[in-house]
Design an enzyme around this catalytic site. Structure first.
Site, PDB file in Angstrom:
ATOM      1  N   ARG A  65       0.920  -1.275   0.167  1.00 58.05           N
ATOM      2  CA  ARG A  65       0.149  -0.132  -0.199  1.00 58.05           C
ATOM      3  C   ARG A  65       0.812   1.336   0.084  1.00 58.05           C
ATOM      4  O   ARG A  65       0.393   2.393   0.440  1.00 58.05           O
ATOM      5  CB  ARG A  65      -1.116   0.008   1.188  1.00 58.05           C
ATOM      6  CG  ARG A  65      -1.997  -1.328   0.988  1.00 58.05           C
ATOM      7  CD  ARG A  65      -3.265  -0.681   1.892  1.00 58.05           C
ATOM      8  NE  ARG A  65      -4.207  -1.827   1.758  1.00 58.05           N
ATOM      9  CZ  ARG A  65      -4.542  -2.686   2.686  1.00 58.05           C
ATOM     10  NH1 ARG A  65      -3.888  -2.570   3.784  1.00 58.05           N
ATOM     11  NH2 ARG A  65      -5.466  -3.591   2.479  1.00 58.05           N
TER      12      ARG A  65
ATOM     13  N   LYS B  30       3.667  11.853 -11.588  1.00 47.88           N
ATOM     14  CA  LYS B  30       2.898  10.875 -12.350  1.00 47.88           C
ATOM     15  C   LYS B  30       3.492   9.361 -12.409  1.00 47.88           C
ATOM     16  O   LYS B  30       4.666   9.497 -12.883  1.00 47.88           O
ATOM     17  CB  LYS B  30       2.514  11.303 -13.549  1.00 47.88           C
ATOM     18  CG  LYS B  30       1.512  12.358 -13.619  1.00 47.88           C
ATOM     19  CD  LYS B  30       1.014  12.774 -15.232  1.00 47.88           C
ATOM     20  CE  LYS B  30      -0.306  13.777 -15.099  1.00 47.88           C
ATOM     21  NZ  LYS B  30      -0.608  13.967 -16.640  1.00 47.88           N
TER      22      LYS B  30
ATOM     23  N   GLU C 224      10.176  17.743 -25.329  1.00 45.78           N
ATOM     24  CA  GLU C 224       9.249  18.169 -24.127  1.00 45.78           C
ATOM     25  C   GLU C 224       9.930  19.409 -23.710  1.00 45.78           C
ATOM     26  O   GLU C 224       9.083  20.330 -23.043  1.00 45.78           O
ATOM     27  CB  GLU C 224       9.316  17.178 -23.193  1.00 45.78           C
ATOM     28  CG  GLU C 224       8.514  15.942 -23.356  1.00 45.78           C
ATOM     29  CD  GLU C 224       6.974  15.935 -23.214  1.00 45.78           C
ATOM     30  OE1 GLU C 224       6.788  16.884 -22.870  1.00 45.78           O
ATOM     31  OE2 GLU C 224       6.646  14.954 -23.330  1.00 45.78           O
TER      32      GLU C 224
ATOM     33  N   LYS D  75       7.469  23.408 -15.712  1.00 44.34           N
ATOM     34  CA  LYS D  75       6.661  22.147 -15.219  1.00 44.34           C
ATOM     35  C   LYS D  75       6.328  22.166 -13.854  1.00 44.34           C
ATOM     36  O   LYS D  75       5.323  22.196 -13.465  1.00 44.34           O
ATOM     37  CB  LYS D  75       7.540  20.830 -15.561  1.00 44.34           C
ATOM     38  CG  LYS D  75       6.357  19.715 -15.171  1.00 44.34           C
ATOM     39  CD  LYS D  75       6.852  18.416 -15.739  1.00 44.34           C
ATOM     40  CE  LYS D  75       5.945  17.362 -15.337  1.00 44.34           C
ATOM     41  NZ  LYS D  75       5.891  15.787 -15.986  1.00 44.34           N
TER      42      LYS D  75
ATOM     43  N   GLU E  39      -4.297  17.586 -12.142  1.00 45.20           N
ATOM     44  CA  GLU E  39      -4.793  17.851 -13.458  1.00 45.20           C
ATOM     45  C   GLU E  39      -6.416  18.087 -13.631  1.00 45.20           C
ATOM     46  O   GLU E  39      -6.850  17.506 -14.301  1.00 45.20           O
ATOM     47  CB  GLU E  39      -4.259  16.626 -14.351  1.00 45.20           C
ATOM     48  CG  GLU E  39      -4.277  17.168 -15.810  1.00 45.20           C
ATOM     49  CD  GLU E  39      -3.634  15.937 -16.556  1.00 45.20           C
ATOM     50  OE1 GLU E  39      -4.333  15.609 -17.591  1.00 45.20           O
ATOM     51  OE2 GLU E  39      -2.367  15.641 -16.261  1.00 45.20           O
TER      52      GLU E  39
ATOM     53  N   ARG F 113      -2.839  22.055 -15.237  1.00 44.55           N
ATOM     54  CA  ARG F 113      -1.869  20.927 -15.633  1.00 44.55           C
ATOM     55  C   ARG F 113      -2.139  20.358 -16.982  1.00 44.55           C
ATOM     56  O   ARG F 113      -1.390  19.767 -17.636  1.00 44.55           O
ATOM     57  CB  ARG F 113      -1.878  20.105 -14.583  1.00 44.55           C
ATOM     58  CG  ARG F 113      -0.848  19.056 -14.726  1.00 44.55           C
ATOM     59  CD  ARG F 113      -0.543  18.032 -13.396  1.00 44.55           C
ATOM     60  NE  ARG F 113       0.599  17.045 -13.749  1.00 44.55           N
ATOM     61  CZ  ARG F 113       1.253  16.280 -12.996  1.00 44.55           C
ATOM     62  NH1 ARG F 113       1.061  16.424 -11.615  1.00 44.55           N
ATOM     63  NH2 ARG F 113       2.144  15.594 -13.223  1.00 44.55           N
TER      64      ARG F 113
ATOM     65  N   ASN G 273      -0.308  18.694 -21.708  1.00 43.41           N
ATOM     66  CA  ASN G 273      -0.665  17.710 -22.752  1.00 43.41           C
ATOM     67  C   ASN G 273      -0.699  18.047 -24.202  1.00 43.41           C
ATOM     68  O   ASN G 273      -1.108  17.351 -25.027  1.00 43.41           O
ATOM     69  CB  ASN G 273      -1.887  17.005 -22.459  1.00 43.41           C
ATOM     70  CG  ASN G 273      -2.037  15.988 -21.094  1.00 43.41           C
ATOM     71  OD1 ASN G 273      -1.038  15.458 -20.878  1.00 43.41           O
ATOM     72  ND2 ASN G 273      -3.007  16.585 -20.184  1.00 43.41           N
TER      73      ASN G 273
ATOM     74  N   HIS H 159       0.141  15.796 -27.046  1.00 43.99           N
ATOM     75  CA  HIS H 159      -0.041  14.508 -26.346  1.00 43.99           C
ATOM     76  C   HIS H 159      -0.941  13.719 -26.875  1.00 43.99           C
ATOM     77  O   HIS H 159      -1.186  12.552 -26.890  1.00 43.99           O
ATOM     78  CB  HIS H 159       0.187  14.393 -25.026  1.00 43.99           C
ATOM     79  CG  HIS H 159       1.830  14.783 -24.322  1.00 43.99           C
ATOM     80  ND1 HIS H 159       2.241  15.800 -24.866  1.00 43.99           N
ATOM     81  CD2 HIS H 159       2.413  14.023 -23.665  1.00 43.99           C
ATOM     82  CE1 HIS H 159       3.419  15.730 -24.271  1.00 43.99           C
ATOM     83  NE2 HIS H 159       3.800  14.628 -23.593  1.00 43.99           N
TER      84      HIS H 159
ATOM     85  N   HIS I 104       0.429  10.666 -28.208  1.00 44.20           N
ATOM     86  CA  HIS I 104       0.363   9.341 -27.520  1.00 44.20           C
ATOM     87  C   HIS I 104      -0.299   8.268 -28.664  1.00 44.20           C
ATOM     88  O   HIS I 104       0.214   7.138 -28.357  1.00 44.20           O
ATOM     89  CB  HIS I 104      -0.569   9.463 -26.441  1.00 44.20           C
ATOM     90  CG  HIS I 104       0.276   9.636 -25.041  1.00 44.20           C
ATOM     91  ND1 HIS I 104      -0.381  10.211 -23.933  1.00 44.20           N
ATOM     92  CD2 HIS I 104       1.587   9.847 -24.848  1.00 44.20           C
ATOM     93  CE1 HIS I 104       0.771  10.464 -23.035  1.00 44.20           C
ATOM     94  NE2 HIS I 104       1.696  10.168 -23.620  1.00 44.20           N
TER      95      HIS I 104
ATOM     96  N   HIS J 110       9.396   8.508 -27.394  1.00 44.30           N
ATOM     97  CA  HIS J 110       8.303   9.257 -26.970  1.00 44.30           C
ATOM     98  C   HIS J 110       8.147  10.674 -27.486  1.00 44.30           C
ATOM     99  O   HIS J 110       7.396  11.403 -28.198  1.00 44.30           O
ATOM    100  CB  HIS J 110       8.117   9.367 -25.083  1.00 44.30           C
ATOM    101  CG  HIS J 110       7.109  10.202 -24.634  1.00 44.30           C
ATOM    102  ND1 HIS J 110       5.859  10.114 -24.570  1.00 44.30           N
ATOM    103  CD2 HIS J 110       7.426  11.653 -24.195  1.00 44.30           C
ATOM    104  CE1 HIS J 110       5.461  11.243 -24.117  1.00 44.30           C
ATOM    105  NE2 HIS J 110       6.222  12.076 -23.852  1.00 44.30           N
TER     106      HIS J 110
END
Length: 350
Positions: free
Chosen positions: A110, A132, A174, A212, A222, A226, A230, A233, A237, A254
């Protein structure tokens, strides 16, 4: 998530890491590497901070290994090595290692503490910062994950010397994005660089991370701001996911996929968000200068656009884009008419 991001820079930060680990009295210390960082970074890291490591955990390199199978193996390794809730995991690697390692730490017993030591430019300026963590579901990017900050991120630009030109370009995409969404001066500085090399890029890592972290601190989960991170992306993506499944096509990193995404989404922005045509052309010419053109066929486009249905930003079946009103001025939650997608690909190809 605590409203705090701990980032340290340079080799001196590794001495601080040793002190920090000692003061927290962890019961055991694990280091996660992939096959690349095991060969090129592990010995150097251990000599920098001279810590007693319980075990080094290993995974295969590459986005295709950022999955539940790898997680299960690492959970089992931790269990076998006697890890408990007071253990700590240090992720030494690129974005795949920091994303997956963070997720493994967040879910084992956990949640145990973890540290990120990014060794690629992409991980330094993007993946390892902002909390993230996550893994892919099949070819679908980052579908499973948790947002939780590492105890600390240590950024040491010396690792850049271990990277190929393609890896440097992947991270550079990026950095260009940070300029496009938040800082036109930074964008102009980066786009006029004559070459992408460790020496040229080192000075720009901190400003990129600053852009960032400013966004993440204001909106950790987000809900609004935030989302601007993206840009490029949504289509990027989908392109990255598509190429992951196509073994006969060239591999796309990426940042290379996101670079294409930013060109496509700049075209969409001229129709949906008021971005000037000259700005879209400037963006396209910049990415054309640094990145080779990828031949995306009409059949490829169909498969790529089908993947948009799985984008994490979608709401009630609607595909939401982050576009630009102007360079440095993002526009979030924009719906795009489907008939524009084909024209965006033509713009990229032109």
């Amino acid at each position: 998530m605590e409203n705090q991001i701990n980032i340290s820079y340079g080799t001196s930060a590794f001495l601080g890491l040793k002190e920090e680990l000692t003061s927290k009295q962890y019961s055991s210390i694990f280091v996660l590497v992939d096959s690349n960082t095991k060969d090129h970074c592990l010995d150097r890291f251990l000599s920098f901070c001279s810590i007693e490591v319980t075990a080094v955990l290993k995974m295969a390199a590459g986005e295709e290994n950022k999955n539940l199978t790898t997680c299960q193996k690492l959970w089992e390794d931790l269990s076998f090595q006697g890890a408990d809730r007071n253990s700590v995991l240090i992720n030494l690697g690129g974005g795949v290692v920091t994303d997956l390692g963070g997720f493994v730490a967040c879910t084992f017993k956990r949640g145990i503490d973890f540290y990120n030591i990014p060794t690629t430019l992409l991980a330094m300026v993007d993946a390892s910062v902002g909390g993230k963590t996550g893994i892919d579901l099949g070819a679908l990017k980052n579908q499973i994950g948790i947002i939780r900050e590492p105890q600390r991120v240590i950024v040491e630009s010396g690792w850049l010397e271990t990277l190929s030109q393609e890896e440097l370009k992947s991270g550079f995409a990026e950095m260009l994005k940070h300029g496009l969404i938040a800082n036109p001066d930074y964008w102009n500085t980066l786009r006029t660089l004559v070459e992408i090399s460790p020496e040229k890029l080192t000075d720009y890592i901190k400003p990129s991370i600053a852009e960032k972290t400013k966004v993440v601190l204001e909106d950790p989960y987000e809900k609004g701001l935030r989302k601007i991170l993206n840009f490029g992306h949504t289509l990027g993506h989908a392109i990255e996911s598509f190429y992951l499944t196509q073994t006969e096509k060239p591999r796309l990193l990426h940042g290379e996929a996101i670079a294409i995404g930013m060109v496509l989404e700049s075209y969409l922005a001229t129709h949906c968000s008021g971005l000037g045509k000259s700005a879209a052309v400037e963006i396209k010419e910049t990415f054309d200068k640094f990145y080779s053109k990828v031949n995306i066929t009409t059949e490829d486009r169909v498969s790529i656009l089908n993947l948009l249905r799985h984008d994490k930003k979608n709401k009630a079946g609607r595909i939401n884009f982050v576009l630009l009103k102007a360079i440095g001025e993002p526009d979030i939650d924009v719906e795009v008419p489907q008939e524009l997608f084909g024209k965006a690909f033509e713009f990229y190809r032109s």
